[in-house]
Design an enzyme around this catalytic site. Sequence first.
Site, mmCIF file in Angstrom:
data_model
loop_
_atom_site.group_PDB
_atom_site.id
_atom_site.type_symbol
_atom_site.label_atom_id
_atom_site.label_comp_id
_atom_site.label_asym_id
_atom_site.label_seq_id
_atom_site.Cartn_x
_atom_site.Cartn_y
_atom_site.Cartn_z
ATOM 1 C CB SER A 222 18.743 28.895 -11.749
ATOM 2 O OG SER A 222 18.198 29.181 -13.028
ATOM 3 C CB THR A 223 20.627 32.778 -14.939
ATOM 4 O OG1 THR A 223 19.888 31.759 -15.614
ATOM 5 C CG2 THR A 223 21.789 33.198 -15.829
ATOM 6 C CG ASP B 134 17.196 39.323 -12.792
ATOM 7 O OD1 ASP B 134 17.499 38.143 -12.529
ATOM 8 O OD2 ASP B 134 16.118 39.842 -12.449
ATOM 9 C CD GLU C 129 13.302 39.344 -10.863
ATOM 10 O OE1 GLU C 129 13.943 38.319 -10.580
ATOM 11 O OE2 GLU C 129 12.379 39.358 -11.703
ATOM 12 C CE LYS D 290 15.014 30.376 -19.409
ATOM 13 N NZ LYS D 290 16.006 29.299 -19.455
#
Length: 227
Positions: free
Chosen positions: A30-31, A81, A103, A121
């Site tokens: 989402s980010t 990311d 990733e 986070k």
Amino acid sequence: MTQDELKQAVARAAIGYVVDGEIIGVGTGSTANFFIDELATIKDRIKGTVASSEATAARLKGHGIPVFDLNDVESIAVYIDGADEIDASGAMIKGGGAALTREKIVASVSKSFVCIADGSKLVETLGKFALPVEVIPMARNAVFRQLAALGGQPKVRVKPGSDEPFVTDNGGHLIDVAGLSITDPVALENTINGMVGVIAVGLFAARGANVCLLGTAEGVKSLRWQG
């Protein structure tokens, strides 16, 4: 600010780390999606991108941003990311979006890694978020038992609304390991990587972030590490 507003703020700030005329690595989630939308506003300034998932590639292409296969790219200036958790050393847990292997590959060949996340986070100790491990399907149960022996509570990730295992872009299965307190992320990353049948573990510690942009109510805060 809402969580989405915090994500938008760090996505906007990450544009400052984009290198003109270069290829940019783009993450998944989402980010990262907010970052893709911001990147679209300056797409003429970059050569193109390398995507860490099929979903990211589709979103980039939808904005008219060129997407290259990593095998056709000599270098990536920066990889941008999100993270599911990040600690004060720059080590991260990633893989909630099921793209951890790609990733990790894109991050490994990028000159710099910029993590973008909302302030929630940032944690003292990794492990409250269940640690994803991607495995070869035939090795799933064997790896499952080894992960349980480490003291975690492994669970096979399933497709939404189904009892069937979730299948990644690579054809792998995912095991999410809850209940870990990860005080030595590099050592645990090496241990799990050494299990036969593991494709990748969602610990990004041996190659952690160089910069973390954290969205907070007071604005975007920046953390930096050598590397």
